[in-house]
Design an enzyme around this catalytic site. Structure first.
Site, PDB file in Angstrom:
ATOM      1  N   CYS B  51      39.742  43.434  17.986  1.00 45.43           N
ATOM      2  CA  CYS B  51      40.974  43.208  16.935  1.00 45.43           C
ATOM      3  C   CYS B  51      40.620  42.438  15.769  1.00 45.43           C
ATOM      4  O   CYS B  51      39.429  42.066  15.557  1.00 45.43           O
ATOM      5  CB  CYS B  51      42.105  42.433  17.591  1.00 45.43           C
ATOM      6  SG  CYS B  51      41.550  40.813  18.093  1.00 45.43           S
ATOM      7  N   CYS B  54      38.834  39.223  16.253  1.00 42.39           N
ATOM      8  CA  CYS B  54      37.471  39.142  16.653  1.00 42.39           C
ATOM      9  C   CYS B  54      36.381  39.302  15.464  1.00 42.39           C
ATOM     10  O   CYS B  54      35.579  38.580  15.451  1.00 42.39           O
ATOM     11  CB  CYS B  54      37.126  40.388  17.472  1.00 42.39           C
ATOM     12  SG  CYS B  54      38.007  40.252  19.152  1.00 42.39           S
ATOM     13  N   ASP B 460      34.467  52.900  43.531  1.00 47.77           N
ATOM     14  CA  ASP B 460      33.076  51.862  44.027  1.00 47.77           C
ATOM     15  C   ASP B 460      33.808  50.597  44.524  1.00 47.77           C
ATOM     16  O   ASP B 460      35.258  50.339  44.205  1.00 47.77           O
ATOM     17  CB  ASP B 460      32.524  51.650  42.680  1.00 47.77           C
ATOM     18  CG  ASP B 460      31.589  50.444  43.131  1.00 47.77           C
ATOM     19  OD1 ASP B 460      30.609  50.668  44.149  1.00 47.77           O
ATOM     20  OD2 ASP B 460      31.158  49.655  42.279  1.00 47.77           O
ATOM     21  N   ASP B 642      31.432  50.892  38.516  1.00 49.66           N
ATOM     22  CA  ASP B 642      31.155  49.733  37.464  1.00 49.66           C
ATOM     23  C   ASP B 642      29.534  49.447  37.321  1.00 49.66           C
ATOM     24  O   ASP B 642      28.704  49.144  36.553  1.00 49.66           O
ATOM     25  CB  ASP B 642      31.669  48.608  37.436  1.00 49.66           C
ATOM     26  CG  ASP B 642      31.009  47.777  38.673  1.00 49.66           C
ATOM     27  OD1 ASP B 642      30.997  48.099  39.760  1.00 49.66           O
ATOM     28  OD2 ASP B 642      30.767  46.253  38.417  1.00 49.66           O
ATOM     29  N   ASP B 646      26.322  53.240  40.131  1.00 50.67           N
ATOM     30  CA  ASP B 646      27.187  54.338  39.992  1.00 50.67           C
ATOM     31  C   ASP B 646      27.203  55.363  38.721  1.00 50.67           C
ATOM     32  O   ASP B 646      27.974  56.337  38.728  1.00 50.67           O
ATOM     33  CB  ASP B 646      28.714  53.601  40.032  1.00 50.67           C
ATOM     34  CG  ASP B 646      28.974  52.931  41.084  1.00 50.67           C
ATOM     35  OD1 ASP B 646      28.820  52.913  42.267  1.00 50.67           O
ATOM     36  OD2 ASP B 646      29.554  51.497  40.996  1.00 50.67           O
TER      37      ASP B 646
END
Lengths: 54, 751
Positions: B51, B54, B460, B642, B646
């Protein structure tokens, strides 16, 4: 109908100016960050108004 | 050091679109480019900025560093470019600063940075502008021609208007039509037809016919229709390109991850920052707390807790000592380690995973988009109709060559897939925008199509069903005063336990005289008294037994001569995990859990989340094998995960989602990245994808209906340039409006 002889070129010229301005804005990178540009207008950039040291 | 207290802003995105990141700090020195005039330049890929706040935080923060002249963050691509002068600023101070602000920064290879510029996007924008300009000007003339159709305009004026239109339309179409002509030519060369073939054919035929009419002083010219067609299609093309650019930016982030640096220890004991690709087997590498192992290797000196969760899915940290094997990607947590590299970066575990990911993505690229599937049906149908019209008028109607060609071209123009070209991208842009507001980043348009088709979800465990990082588990047992005190120490430390404390306590001030002892803890002065936070024996607990439960970690805090306070940390399940899983089950979807962790913790989480089918201790290849087993049964699966382990499964699944806290490779491999502490966005993404698919199909059926009405008119020769123009713009507007309906979402559908 002779009015058309200068009205059509005038319309094309004005449109062409707009087109040239758009080309310039694309070339200068103004469309590279559309999300950022939308947010930047809200930023308080007072500190950038200070005189730069060069 | 003075005891003055400084207030730090809360780290991370101020709009809470993404939590602050516990970043590894990378020394970007090898990637700094020195300009001839003495200025230094660095390109970084920043993760977590979403945004305007930031932008202000990062750019403002960097400008406080000595010598920094410019810092500019591109919010669309996450690319930050910093330039500074003088030797006062070490490059690592830049990444350190960004990390302190709660974002992660990885240096870009200068070569990769040069390729970053979005040339394709600029090209499409230019084509669109030219087509728009030509369309507006020709329409100006065409309206006059249509208005003067019943005799008010003399043939000479009309001919002049046609000539002016031709002079505008021909170069404009030659310029703006290139994306379509090129793609159609490539498709024909490869021996198949795509949507661009009828588009190119219609534009070229319409223009040639109009030129022929103009030369022969005929009444009908389709210059306006030809450029309008290009303009509308280019809008769709540009929207589609912007969606794809997002997914490309994510892939480049993965490249940036591989271009990170490490601290090489020379024989004389000096340290040097080198690019990971330059590390040779046998070299010594120093891992400070917070560093990730850059390549596979063996510990040669030091003892430390190592977070292996991103590699194996195991949530408890492992204690590593001399001779223990470290895989690339594991995170050193507590004290410094020296490791000996045993493999090159491209032979390390992370590279193996990258190869598995690539294999999975190749499978995914076989997916055919809805629009292309529609085109495959559409193209032959329309072309045979046009041919039938020509033959019908020429032989049966006996109308002569000119009328027969005119009507055949009218069929091609009126059926040209203008609405089809806009139907899918318009819906996908609106759906992507809506999901972004809900904290879900969509990486490509066809990801929405794929997610809408899945029959089962595979989760996961660590970091997906659970939060992934250690969190303060006994917050309720701790006095607020103690928590605030310990946070004053913890804010100065990068240790995961300190980060967990800061997360629980929020923003605030620092204690004075802070000193961190690696492997022990942090100490400082609060209200004139010495305070320590860290290991039990170091803090001086009075013989409390150390915890042996591996699923949690603990630390002690003591101020002055007070009784030590016990802090327990564990990886807790996400609050709405059970609710989300039940909601997915209620929609008739299968739910399964595949974990790389040991059986006991996996069972615990599966039971808490209400998942009946689960497996533990799976390797990345075994996870893929399970997905393949499901897909052989005809079940399309969405993978949610994550860890680095994975990532291959994410790439291989029909659709995939990954939380914003995931390993970079996983985020790069996943189709969707969702932010925040809850699992709810998984459900939202699925629902919005379903709605988007419905809208796209609605748009297709609208386009089909419109063609059904328009084709008979064209076949029997009733289509004039005016009708063609009205039909084309009308259908495009309706398709776009239908897409916009998705913006708010139908209350009934989301209920």
């Amino acid at each position: 109908m002779t009015a058309l002889l200068f009205l059509i070129p005038a319309a094309l010229l004005l449109g062409g100016l707009g087109l040239a301005a758009f080309f310039w804005s694309v070339k200068s990178g103004q469309y590279d960050d559309l999300d950022g540009a939308a947010e930047r207008i809200l930023l308080d950039d007072d500190e950038e108004a200070e005189p730069a040291d060069h | 050091m003075s005891t003055a207290e400084t207030t730090l802003p809360a780290p991370g995105c101020p709009s809470n679109l993404e939590p602050a990141i516990n970043a590894d700090i990378v020394d970007p020195s090898p990637f700094v480019r020195r300009q001839p005039d003495g200025a230094a330049r660095l390109e970084l890929s920043v993760h977590g900025a979403h945004c305007g706040g930031c932008i202000a935080k990062i750019e403002g923060g960097l400008k406080t560093l000595p010598g920094v002249e410019a810092a500019r963050l591109n919010l669309s691509t996450g690319k930050l470019s910093v330039s500074w002068r003088g030797a006062a600023l070490a490059p690592i101070a830049i990444t350190q600063k960004i990390s302190d602000l709660g974002y992660r920064a990885a240096p870009f290879d200068p070569e990769a940075a040069a390729k970053q510029e979005d040339l394709e996007g600029r090209f499409l924008l230019r084509c669109m502008a030219v087509a728009g300009f030509a369309m507006a000007n020709i329409m100006l003339l065409s309206v006059a021609i249509w208005a003067g159709h019943d005799g008010e305009m003399g043939p000479a004026t009309r001919a002049m208007m046609h000539w002016v239109s031709a002079v505008i339309a021909l170069p404009a179409a030659a310029f703006a039509g290139r994306p379509f002509f090129r793609s159609a030519f490539n498709a024909l060369k490869a021996g198949h037809a795509n949507m661009d073939v009828p588009i190119s054919l219609a534009v070229i035929l319409a223009l040639s016919l109009s030129v022929y009419e103009t030369l022969n002083d005929g009444p009908d010219a389709y210059f306006d229709a030809a450029v309008m067609l290009l303009f509308f299609l280019l809008i769709g093309r540009y929207l589609d390109h912007r969606l794809r650019a997002k997914s490309r930016a994510a892939a480049q982030e993965l490249l940036a991850l591989q271009a990170t640096t490490a601290s090489r220890l020379s024989n004389d004991g000096s340290l040097e920052a080198v690019s990971v690709r330059d590390i040779a087997p046998g070299e010594s590498i120093l891992l400070s707390p917070g560093d990730r192992a850059p390549v596979d290797g063996v510990v040669v000196d030091g003892v430390s807790d190592v977070d292996v969760s991103l590699v194996t899915g195991e949530s408890a940290p492992a204690r590593m000592k001399d001779g223990d094997k470290l895989f690339a990607g594991v995170l050193n947590m507590s004290s410094r380690l020296v490791m000996r590299a045993e493999a090159l970066a491209e032979d390390s575990l992370i590279a193996d995973l990258t190869r598995l990911i690539e294999a999975g993505e190749q499978g995914k690229s076989k997916y055919i988009r809805l629009a292309d599937r529609a085109a495959a049906l559409y193209v032959p149908l329309v072309h045979s109709l046009a041919l039938a019209t020509f033959l019908g008028w020429f032989f049966i109607g006996d109308a002569g060559l000119r009328i027969a060609v005119m009507n055949a071209v009218a069929v091609l123009i009126i059926t040209c897939p203008c609405a089809l070209g806009l139907a899918a991208p318009a819906v996908q842009v609106v759906a992507t925008g809506r999901l972004f507001k809900e904290g879900v980043l969509v990486k490509s348009g066809d990801a929405l199509e794929r997610l809408a088709e899945v029959d089962a979800f595979v989760f996961d465990k660590t970091g997906t069903l659970t939060h992934g990082g250690l969190r303060l588990a006994n917050k309720d047992d701790i006095a607020e005063q103690d928590l605030q005190h310990v946070a004053m120490l913890a804010r100065a430390s990068r240790h995961p336990l300190s980060r967990a404390i800061v997360q629980a306590a929020g923003a605030g001030s620092l204690a004075g005289g802070i000193h961190e002892t690696p492997g022990c803890g942090v100490e400082g002065v609060i209200d004139g008294e010495r305070a320590r936070f860290g290991r039990g024996d170091w803090v001086g607990d009075d013989g409390a037994p150390p915890q042996t439960d591996l699923a949690s970690s603990e630390a002690w805090f003591r101020i002055g001569a007070n009784r030590p306070v016990h802090f327990v940390f564990e990886d807790a399940i996400r609050a709405d995990a059970r609710e989300t899983i039940e909601a997915l089950g209620a929609r008739g979807l299968g739910v399964e859990m595949l974990s790389g962790d040991r059986e006991a913790p996996a069972r615990l989480i599966a039971e808490a989340a209400g998942i009946e089918r689960w497996r533990a201790e799976l390797s990345p290849a075994e996870k893929i094998a399970r997905l393949e087993e499901l897909s052989r049964k005809g079940i399309k699966t969405a993978m949610v995960g994550d860890g680095l382990n994975d990532a291959p499964a994410l790439a291989a699944a029909h659709a995939s989602l990954s939380p914003g806290t995931a390993a970079d490779a996983s985020q790069a491999a996943a189709d969707f990245v969702f932010q925040g502490d809850s699992l709810g966005p998984v459900l939202t993404a699925f629902e919005v994808s379903k709605q988007a698919r419905r809208r796209v199909l609605e748009n297709f059926s609208f386009a089909a209906f419109y063609n059904l009405c328009a084709i008979p008119l064209a076949v029997f020769g009733f289509v004039t340039p005016l009708i063609a123009a009205l039909a084309m713009s009308g259908s495009s507007i309706i398709v776009t409006l239908n897409a916009l309906r998705l913006k708010t979402g139908d209350r009934k559908e989301t209920a």
